[in-house]
Design an enzyme around this catalytic site. Sequence first.
Site, PDB file in Angstrom:
ATOM      1  N   SER A  46      12.819 -22.049 -16.249  1.00 48.58           N
ATOM      2  CA  SER A  46      13.904 -22.465 -14.935  1.00 48.58           C
ATOM      3  C   SER A  46      12.644 -22.317 -13.521  1.00 48.58           C
ATOM      4  O   SER A  46      11.447 -21.945 -13.954  1.00 48.58           O
ATOM      5  CB  SER A  46      14.792 -20.918 -14.943  1.00 48.58           C
ATOM      6  OG  SER A  46      15.548 -21.014 -13.878  1.00 48.58           O
ATOM      7  N   TYR A  48      16.637 -12.112 -13.361  1.00 51.67           N
ATOM      8  CA  TYR A  48      16.974 -12.991 -14.283  1.00 51.67           C
ATOM      9  C   TYR A  48      15.131 -13.590 -14.255  1.00 51.67           C
ATOM     10  O   TYR A  48      15.077 -14.074 -15.282  1.00 51.67           O
ATOM     11  CB  TYR A  48      17.690 -14.237 -13.753  1.00 51.67           C
ATOM     12  CG  TYR A  48      17.742 -16.049 -14.496  1.00 51.67           C
ATOM     13  CD1 TYR A  48      18.382 -16.372 -16.142  1.00 51.67           C
ATOM     14  CD2 TYR A  48      17.580 -16.607 -13.256  1.00 51.67           C
ATOM     15  CE1 TYR A  48      18.462 -17.158 -16.047  1.00 51.67           C
ATOM     16  CE2 TYR A  48      17.632 -18.090 -14.564  1.00 51.67           C
ATOM     17  CZ  TYR A  48      17.842 -18.075 -15.911  1.00 51.67           C
ATOM     18  OH  TYR A  48      17.768 -19.667 -16.022  1.00 51.67           O
TER      19      TYR A  48
END
Length: 269
Positions: free
Chosen positions: A154, A167
């Site tokens: 990501s 995250y």
Amino acid sequence: MGRVEGKVALITGAARGMGRGMALRLAEEGADIIAFDMCTDYDVLTYPMSTEEDLAETAQLVERRGRRVITQRVDTRNLEQLKVAVRSAVGQMGKLDIVCANAGIWGCQTWDGVTPELWTTLIGVNLTGTWHTCQATIPHLIGTEPGSLIITGSTSAVKGQPFHVAYAASKHGVVGVMRSLANELASKGVRVNCVHPTGVSTPMLAGGASLEELIAGDPHIGPIFANALPDVEVVEAIDVSNMVLYLASDEARYLTGGEYRVDAGNLNR
């Protein structure tokens, strides 16, 4: 002849979103598919997970492309369950050439909104689950040569995006897994790489319903999330799938230990 003709690919988180996109793109280019997904909701998240019906639909779409497919509900946090599922599926397919360690969840909240339960769940699925996928599949990739292991990262794996503490920690962690494995497995004929998407138009984005409100509370934060390419707020799953296809193919035969951005320039800002 397809770019991954005759190969077998295993994808986690394959019931919808990016995982389904990877399965279909690889199938279009000749791969048979092993599609795993948990298909169970998490109490700590604000959006629903994929369903058994979603996973069945992925299978139907693969079959329409003329490829074989095996599906199974699997919680990647459970290593023994995952190992059994991988052995069974690879036994039926006869081999394993490509692994997409893609299963992941997302949420955004201020630092003081990260509960122990949320932290444990995000780290468990995104980092531990990815590591378990590697552990369960690497023995089957070794000897295939060339084997390709692709981990979904990501933009949060590279820069410190606000409201993404748990995250980001999980995604920074998978980069470390990739880098270590790339060195350890190179001599065994297995390439290991990461793909870093910016925001992708998938159901998972519903987990960030409060992100706009959080950004509005601090005008200095908004630019961190902006993509460089104008009018591109998010990319599509196919954009990520095309990168995965490239890394899985023999066109990328000398690529290992790399981080490949599908981010519309987000990380260049």
